[in-house]
Design an enzyme around this catalytic site. Structure first.
Site, PDB file in Angstrom:
ATOM      1  N   SER A   1       0.831  -1.204   0.000  1.00 13.18           N
ATOM      2  CA  SER A   1       0.000   0.000   0.000  1.00 13.18           C
ATOM      3  C   SER A   1       0.867   1.257   0.000  1.00 13.18           C
ATOM      4  CB  SER A   1      -0.954  -0.039   1.194  1.00 13.18           C
ATOM      5  OG  SER A   1      -1.856   1.037   1.157  1.00 13.18           O
TER       6      SER A   1
ATOM      7  N   ASP B   1      -1.451   0.882  -4.124  1.00  8.84           N
ATOM      8  CA  ASP B   1      -2.210  -0.250  -4.660  1.00  8.84           C
ATOM      9  C   ASP B   1      -3.607   0.135  -5.120  1.00  8.84           C
ATOM     10  OD1 ASP B   1      -3.038   0.042  -1.926  1.00  8.84           O
ATOM     11  OD2 ASP B   1      -3.880  -1.973  -1.982  1.00  8.84           O
TER      12      ASP B   1
ATOM     13  N   ASP C   1      -6.329   1.531  -3.720  1.00  9.30           N
ATOM     14  CA  ASP C   1      -7.575   1.353  -2.972  1.00  9.30           C
ATOM     15  C   ASP C   1      -7.906   2.554  -2.090  1.00  9.30           C
ATOM     16  OD1 ASP C   1      -5.704   1.011  -0.937  1.00  9.30           O
ATOM     17  OD2 ASP C   1      -6.630  -0.812  -0.126  1.00  9.30           O
TER      18      ASP C   1
END
Length: 476
Positions: A110, A247, A249
């Site tokens: 992330s 990533d 999100d």
């Protein structure tokens, strides 16, 4: 010498579960460690689901391909076929693996620095739970022999499904006349976003693509990124700038002046557009969520998507339109809903595209900044101290619990009283002047995070600087 047990390899690895998956230093993700986590995950999933395939995808970190190759190798060694989707956003992997009713592994760290990485696991019906994590760590099977081979060919279906998810509910002229900047950096979705916005009618300007990994943290956007956005807006006359973390999100969306919206404010507006009735949000989110009076029911949770998702079943009893989001902007759709006459399937994992598109749709006849101004005047700021040991964070919180006014004084806050202490996750103190101070150790890295609420942006940012600078001087 016999092969080691899975539990032993994991225990000795230095890799541990945090708020969002298993995280650790890249040097700790040795092939046998990746294999042990993968085998344990598959065994736990087989206790509840029948499947013969596993889906795998990665982010753009330099270490991610090798980690994925080790995960795929051990899956193949025990007879599990793998659908490999290459570099795509985490929610794109989730959309397709859930559609196929198979488990999935996303190799991503992330937003954390590139010297770290992680594994995020998905059940066939969404993110794994905290109980699943406990079960994975308890698997005591023997690690089989496996050979790490080059990665298989990339399948394109997951990326295509992800774009179709939103092209099916928004009209082709949604962004007609809009100039949208896409800050690509090293985001896992950087090859998808410009295409999507163009198909929705926008004129797209791609910005800032990087050959090296950029650890964008949507909860603590750097001054460099803020200044870049404002400069880009002036140079290209943009209506908004869109970006994500590594990533894909957690979103970043700017208004027409180049100022990035806080993630929880972005999601609050998105939930309003989607007519959500019941929300689950972490304790770190802006109090405007309740004060606005928009939602029928709001449940506060610990920080981390598993805790938000855990509340969805309960919230279904009070509304058929359920969602959650986090302060980082990740939006989790807890129920199937109709949007613009078309059904949008539940996606109980963080997603960056849905909240951004929903707010851009709301801004069709109004500017994004005007939408924000209609909300209560409660402003949040946050930042972190990196390389701050978890033990130090816990000692600081313990001091705050035993002597809260003394701690506030040491943090530079005097002549205030505490009206409420919330220990749902860390130490969250509401003061008699309406301000909020929230300290919490990160679950993913050795960092101390500070969140504050105040009556102005300037005051909120100033409070964060004051508190974190004071903590750096303390001997905890």
């Amino acid at each position: 010498m016999s092969n080691p047990s899975v539990s032993y390899v994991i225990k000795e690895s230095g890799v541990a579960f945090g708020t969002s998956g298993a995280r650790g230093l890249v040097t700790d993700f040795k092939p046998e460690v990746c294999a042990a986590f993968t085998l344990a995950f598959i065994q736990v999933m087989r206790q509840s689901f029948n499947f013969e395939r596993l889906a795998v995808a990665i982010d753009n970190r330099p270490s991610s391909p090798d980690i994925a190759a080790a995960c795929i190798a051990v899956a193949n060694a025990i007879g599990v076929e793998v659908d490999y989707y290459g570099v795509i956003p985490t929610p794109a992997l989730a959309v397709t693996s859930m559609e196929d009713n198979i488990p999935a592994i996303m190799v991503t760290g992330s937003h954390i620095p590139f010297d770290r990485n992680g594994l995020k696991f998905y059940r066939p019906n969404g993110e794994i739970s905290k109980q699943d994590e406990i079960s994975i760590l308890a698997v005591n099977a023997v690690l089989p022999s496996f050979e790490v081979l080059p990665l298989p060919s990339v399948q394109l279906r997951a990326a295509e499904n992800y774009l179709s998810r939103y092209l099916n509910i928004f009209s082709a002229d949604l962004l007609k006349g809009k100039r949208i900047g896409v800050y690509e950096h090293s985001s896992a979705g950087r090859d998808l976003y410009a295409n999507l916005f163009e198909q929705l009618g926008a004129t797209v300007v791609t910005l800032g693509r990087s050959d090296s990994f950029v650890p964008i943290d949507t909860e603590a956007v750097s001054l460099v990124d803020i200044e870049m956005a404002q400069n880009w807006q002036c140079e290209y006359q943009l209506d908004a700038i869109f970006s994500t973390d590594g990533d894909g999100d957690r979103p970043l969306l700017s208004d027409e002046t180049g100022n990035y919206l806080r993630g929880d404010i972005l999601c609050l507006l998105a939930a309003q557009y989607l007519n959500i009735g019941a929300l689950a949000v972490p304790v770190s989110c802006n109090s405007s969520i309740e004060v606005s009076g928009i939602f029928y029911h709001v449940k506060r949770t610990k920080i981390g998507s598993p805790f938000v998702i855990a509340e969805f079943e309960h919230l279904m009893k009070s509304s058929d339109r359920v969602a959650g989001f986090e302060a980082n902007g990740g939006f989790l759709l807890g129920s199937d809903i109709f949007v613009n006459g078309s059904m949008l399937a539940a996606l109980p994992t963080r997603d960056a595209l849905l909240p951004a598109l929903a707010v851009l749709a709301m801004a069709d006849k109004n500017s994004i900044s005007c939408l924000v101004k209609q909300l209560p005047n409660i402003f949040t700021a946050s930042d972190r101290i990196q390389n701050f040991a978890r033990e130090q964070s816990l000692a600081l919180i313990e001091q705050g619990l035993s002597e809260p006014l003394s701690l506030l004084s040491e943090l530079g806050l005097s002549d205030v009283n505490i009206v409420n202490v919330d220990v749902t996750d860390g130490l969250r103190m509401t003061l008699n002047n309406g301000e909020v101070v929230h300290l919490r150790p990160s679950g993913n890295a050795p960092e101390l995070r500070c969140y504050v609420e105040a009556g102005s942006v300037i005051r909120a940012r100033g409070l964060v600087r004051l508190i974190l600078n004071s903590i750096k001087k303390l001997k905890v």
